[in-house]
Write a protein that holds these residues in place. Structure first.
Motif, PDB file in Angstrom:
ATOM      1  N   MET A 144      -8.042  -1.037  -2.644  1.00  8.06           N
ATOM      2  CA  MET A 144      -6.719  -0.416  -2.713  1.00  8.06           C
ATOM      3  C   MET A 144      -5.612  -1.453  -2.604  1.00  8.06           C
ATOM      4  O   MET A 144      -5.785  -2.510  -1.992  1.00  8.06           O
ATOM      5  N   GLU A 145      -4.485  -1.115  -3.207  1.00  5.26           N
ATOM      6  CA  GLU A 145      -3.270  -1.899  -3.053  1.00  5.26           C
ATOM      7  C   GLU A 145      -2.282  -1.101  -2.210  1.00  5.26           C
ATOM      8  O   GLU A 145      -2.336   0.136  -2.158  1.00  5.26           O
ATOM      9  N   GLU A 146      -1.375  -1.806  -1.563  1.00  3.77           N
ATOM     10  CA  GLU A 146      -0.443  -1.133  -0.656  1.00  3.77           C
ATOM     11  C   GLU A 146       0.390  -0.078  -1.377  1.00  3.77           C
ATOM     12  O   GLU A 146       0.702   0.977  -0.808  1.00  3.77           O
ATOM     13  N   LYS A 147       0.721  -0.301  -2.638  1.00  2.00           N
ATOM     14  CA  LYS A 147       1.537   0.662  -3.370  1.00  2.00           C
ATOM     15  C   LYS A 147       0.820   2.004  -3.544  1.00  2.00           C
ATOM     16  O   LYS A 147       1.469   3.033  -3.780  1.00  2.00           O
ATOM     17  N   GLU A 148      -0.515   2.000  -3.412  1.00  2.00           N
ATOM     18  CA  GLU A 148      -1.263   3.244  -3.574  1.00  2.00           C
ATOM     19  C   GLU A 148      -1.232   4.112  -2.323  1.00  2.00           C
ATOM     20  O   GLU A 148      -1.783   5.219  -2.310  1.00  2.00           O
ATOM     21  N   PHE A 149      -0.582   3.621  -1.246  1.00  2.00           N
ATOM     22  CA  PHE A 149      -0.321   4.473  -0.090  1.00  2.00           C
ATOM     23  C   PHE A 149       0.769   5.492  -0.411  1.00  2.00           C
ATOM     24  O   PHE A 149       0.925   6.488   0.295  1.00  2.00           O
ATOM     25  N   GLU A 150       1.538   5.222  -1.458  1.00  2.00           N
ATOM     26  CA  GLU A 150       2.619   6.123  -1.862  1.00  2.00           C
ATOM     27  C   GLU A 150       2.045   7.304  -2.644  1.00  2.00           C
ATOM     28  O   GLU A 150       0.931   7.270  -3.156  1.00  2.00           O
ATOM     29  N   TYR A 151       2.872   8.376  -2.743  1.00  5.24           N
ATOM     30  CA  TYR A 151       2.505   9.476  -3.618  1.00  5.24           C
ATOM     31  C   TYR A 151       2.361   8.977  -5.053  1.00  5.24           C
ATOM     32  O   TYR A 151       3.135   8.130  -5.511  1.00  5.24           O
ATOM     33  N   GLY A 152       1.386   9.547  -5.769  1.00  3.95           N
ATOM     34  CA  GLY A 152       1.301   9.301  -7.194  1.00  3.95           C
ATOM     35  C   GLY A 152       2.160  10.308  -7.955  1.00  3.95           C
ATOM     36  O   GLY A 152       2.618  11.306  -7.390  1.00  3.95           O
ATOM     37  N   SER A 362       4.659  19.573  -9.008  1.00  2.00           N
ATOM     38  CA  SER A 362       5.291  19.076  -7.785  1.00  2.00           C
ATOM     39  C   SER A 362       5.426  20.187  -6.762  1.00  2.00           C
ATOM     40  O   SER A 362       5.448  19.935  -5.551  1.00  2.00           O
ATOM     41  N   PHE A 363       5.485  21.435  -7.220  1.00  2.00           N
ATOM     42  CA  PHE A 363       5.566  22.582  -6.309  1.00  2.00           C
ATOM     43  C   PHE A 363       4.192  23.101  -5.922  1.00  2.00           C
ATOM     44  O   PHE A 363       3.922  23.411  -4.762  1.00  2.00           O
ATOM     45  N   LEU A 364       3.277  23.152  -6.887  1.00  4.59           N
ATOM     46  CA  LEU A 364       1.993  23.810  -6.658  1.00  4.59           C
ATOM     47  C   LEU A 364       1.026  22.984  -5.819  1.00  4.59           C
ATOM     48  O   LEU A 364       0.402  23.487  -4.889  1.00  4.59           O
ATOM     49  N   ASP A 365       0.847  21.713  -6.165  1.00  4.52           N
ATOM     50  CA  ASP A 365      -0.203  20.937  -5.497  1.00  4.52           C
ATOM     51  C   ASP A 365       0.180  19.498  -5.198  1.00  4.52           C
ATOM     52  O   ASP A 365      -0.526  18.817  -4.468  1.00  4.52           O
ATOM     53  N   GLY A 366       1.258  18.988  -5.785  1.00  9.30           N
ATOM     54  CA  GLY A 366       1.713  17.637  -5.494  1.00  9.30           C
ATOM     55  C   GLY A 366       0.963  16.530  -6.205  1.00  9.30           C
ATOM     56  O   GLY A 366       1.360  15.370  -6.135  1.00  9.30           O
ATOM     57  N   GLY A 367      -0.129  16.868  -6.886  1.00  8.16           N
ATOM     58  CA  GLY A 367      -0.865  15.862  -7.635  1.00  8.16           C
ATOM     59  C   GLY A 367      -2.133  15.405  -6.953  1.00  8.16           C
ATOM     60  O   GLY A 367      -2.386  15.673  -5.776  1.00  8.16           O
ATOM     61  N   ALA A 368      -2.956  14.709  -7.717  1.00  2.00           N
ATOM     62  CA  ALA A 368      -4.241  14.218  -7.226  1.00  2.00           C
ATOM     63  C   ALA A 368      -4.073  12.950  -6.388  1.00  2.00           C
ATOM     64  O   ALA A 368      -3.015  12.306  -6.407  1.00  2.00           O
ATOM     65  N   SER A 369      -5.135  12.596  -5.660  1.00  2.00           N
ATOM     66  CA  SER A 369      -5.129  11.414  -4.808  1.00  2.00           C
ATOM     67  C   SER A 369      -4.792  10.157  -5.610  1.00  2.00           C
ATOM     68  O   SER A 369      -5.433   9.865  -6.632  1.00  2.00           O
ATOM     69  N   HIS A 370      -3.802   9.406  -5.139  1.00  2.00           N
ATOM     70  CA  HIS A 370      -3.363   8.194  -5.839  1.00  2.00           C
ATOM     71  C   HIS A 370      -4.496   7.162  -5.945  1.00  2.00           C
ATOM     72  O   HIS A 370      -4.828   6.709  -7.051  1.00  2.00           O
ATOM     73  N   PRO A 371      -5.138   6.752  -4.828  1.00  2.00           N
ATOM     74  CA  PRO A 371      -6.186   5.724  -4.958  1.00  2.00           C
ATOM     75  C   PRO A 371      -7.414   6.188  -5.742  1.00  2.00           C
ATOM     76  O   PRO A 371      -8.032   5.388  -6.443  1.00  2.00           O
ATOM     77  N   LEU A 372      -7.774   7.478  -5.655  1.00  2.00           N
ATOM     78  CA  LEU A 372      -8.941   7.945  -6.406  1.00  2.00           C
ATOM     79  C   LEU A 372      -8.643   8.039  -7.899  1.00  2.00           C
ATOM     80  O   LEU A 372      -9.540   7.855  -8.729  1.00  2.00           O
ATOM     81  N   GLN A 373      -7.408   8.319  -8.251  1.00  2.00           N
ATOM     82  CA  GLN A 373      -7.045   8.259  -9.667  1.00  2.00           C
ATOM     83  C   GLN A 373      -7.237   6.848 -10.200  1.00  2.00           C
ATOM     84  O   GLN A 373      -7.782   6.637 -11.290  1.00  2.00           O
ATOM     85  N   ARG A 374      -6.779   5.869  -9.417  1.00  2.00           N
ATOM     86  CA  ARG A 374      -6.925   4.474  -9.835  1.00  2.00           C
ATOM     87  C   ARG A 374      -8.413   4.107  -9.968  1.00  2.00           C
ATOM     88  O   ARG A 374      -8.825   3.453 -10.927  1.00  2.00           O
TER      89      ARG A 374
END
Length: 505
Positions: A144-152, A362-374
């Protein structure tokens, strides 16, 4: 074929004579108790909806009713676990659990856990996740990179969306002028989240679906009140097949604006492919209807010629214009990549559909996991996917053949599935009450075997029909997704059930 239709004030049951409630144990009567839910009066043949999209500021309709069946099942589950049920209030509505959730709750109450290797779990719709010969091993660590701690992004990482588009273009659109791009892809945290996003951007519609089918569609069609759900039972005599002529008849005669369908089909293992699938798309275009195709089992295709092993099955192969044809595809890592715990899935659709889903997400689920997408990006290399799919097809075909052969040795009725990892098993020739799916399920639990009663695939939005009359009451779904040793334990348990009742020696 038994056919039916209903309005908010009338119910017409389908199928043969009901399984007499007095023949069931108190537990089974409780599980089957369904009541009509009062709802708004709707016209069955409301104006059908063309392929149109809600604007982002449209308000989602909230779920308006709680089925009495769910209240009973919630109370029952609480008692099984030795605790009082959670009270409900008028201000809070509780959508009903899916049949699979109920099944696993009952199994847990009987002592099942993931760690308990004495059970044969044929119930949950998940494939084995360990190594299989010929497939590439999946990563056990993620850099992981630090930027992936952020929301995707709510619509998904651009790089992953580009990779999904590339995968579909390579596997299904070679030689076609119209190609997918990242703008045609939305990444979502699992299949249910994908269904919710799709539902949130479709306008008022008569929504057609076929029975039996995936249990989660019931919650989808209950919660989103802009849909008028119109079910059509498939005939056992016709081997639960949907033909193009049958689809055209349903769209035209019943005014359908949207058709929701799993292909390959859960639970029957049927698959629509080739020219027949192309004809489905043509029929939808001709009649201004939208096809929502759940393609999660697209890699589980069996009996392919040697030179075609590793091919998938997708409507993407027969779409002419990716931005005009009214087809929405849902798939992901869950089944074909055997990564259900990652909760990374995607929707492939025309650009304007995806644009609306971005706002809704953005209302329903907020999106998938940032690091797992990567981490998913390198798994989607087209040649790797082909090799993995070929290995998966060989491995699961062996398990399919083993399970079907063993069930037939026991004298049970089962068709050989063309796809998926499910066997749709009929109990009709067994003596009463063992021929009822719910009773058979309970008897199997006593032998540490989990499977799913067929009535749970009789999708019943709003609980408008009594499931005592379900044409699928004599069926159960058995998953051969688990590893072979678990399949063997489960089949031995089923044999003990039959022997206990004098059916099989």
């Amino acid at each position: 074929m038994d056919a039916f239709m209903f309005s908010s004030s009338h119910r017409i049951p389908i199928g043969a004579s009901a399984f007499a409630p007095k023949q069931l144990s108190p537990t089974l009567r409780l599980a089957l108790r369904q009541r009509t839910v009062a709802s708004r009066h709707r016209s069955l043949f409301a104006a059908k909806s063309p392929f149109h999209i809600m604007t982002a500021n449209k308000q989602l309709h909230r779920h308006e009713s709680t089925s009495s069946a769910h209240k009973h099942l919630r109370s029952h589950a609480g008692n099984l676990h030795g605790r009082n049920p959670i009270p409900t209030t008028r201000a809070i509505d509780h959508p009903s659990s899916t049949g699979v959730i109920y099944v696993m709750d009952r199994a847990t109450a009987m002592g099942w856990t993931y760690e308990n290797d004495q059970w044969g779990n044929f119930g949950q719709g998940a494939p084995e996740v360990g190594h299989i010969d010929g497939a590439m091993d999946k990563p056990l660590t993620i850099q992981m990179e630090e930027k992936e701690f952020e929301y995707g992004p709510a619509v998904g990482l651009l790089e992953l969306r580009e990779k999904v588009a590339e995968l579909y273009n390579v596997r299904y659109r070679e030689g076609k002028e119209s190609k997918y791009s990242a703008k045609n892809v939305c990444v979502v945290p699992g299949g249910r989240a994908g269904l919710a996003r799709i539902a949130s951007v479709l306008g008022d519609s008569n929504v057609g679906f076929f029975l039996p089918d995936y249990t989660a569609y019931e919650q989808l069609l209950t919660i989103f009140k802009r849909f008028v759900p119109i079910p059509t039972p498939l005939s056992e005599d016709a081997d639960f097949r949907i033909t193009p002529d049958f689809l055209r008849q349903e769209i035209v005669q019943r005014g359908l604006g949207v058709i929701v369908c799993s292909n390959p089909a859960n639970p029957t293992g049927r698959v629509i492919r080739g020219e027949e699938l192309k004809e489905f798309i043509d029929i939808a275009k001709e009649n201004h209807a939208t096809l929502v195709l759940d393609e999660f089992y697209s890699h589980y295709i069996y009996d392919l010629p040697q030179d075609q092993q590793g091919r998938g099955n997708s409507s993407a192969e027969f779409i002419d214009d990716v931005n005009k044809d009214p087809v929405i595809i849902l798939d992901g890592l869950t089944k074909g990549f055997r990564l259900p715990g990652w909760r990374v899935a995607w929707i492939v659709a025309p650009e304007d559909v995806i644009s609306s889903m971005q706002a809704a997400g953005s209302f329903l689920d907020g999106g998938a996991s940032h690091p797992l997408q990567r981490a998913a990006i390198p798994l989607l290399e087209p040649e790797r996917v082909r090799k993995d799919a070929a290995a998966l097809q060989r491995h699961f075909c062996e398990k399919r053949d083993y399970v079907v052969a063993e069930l037939r040795k026991m004298g049970l009725g089962v068709r050989t599935p063309d796809a998926t990892f499910y066997a749709w098993l009929t109990l009709e020739k067994l003596p009463e009450p063992l021929n009822n799916g719910l009773h058979f399920f309970e008897e199997c639990l006593k032998e540490k075997v989990i499977l799913v009663p067929g009535i749970f695939f009789d999708i019943n939005p709003g609980k408008r029909r009594e499931l005592f009359h379900s044409p699928f009451k004599h069926f159960v779904r058995l998953s051969f997704g688990p590893p072979m040793d678990q399949l063997q334990r489960g089949l031995e348990g089923i044999a003990r059930v039959l022997k206990k009742h004098g059916v099989h020696k």
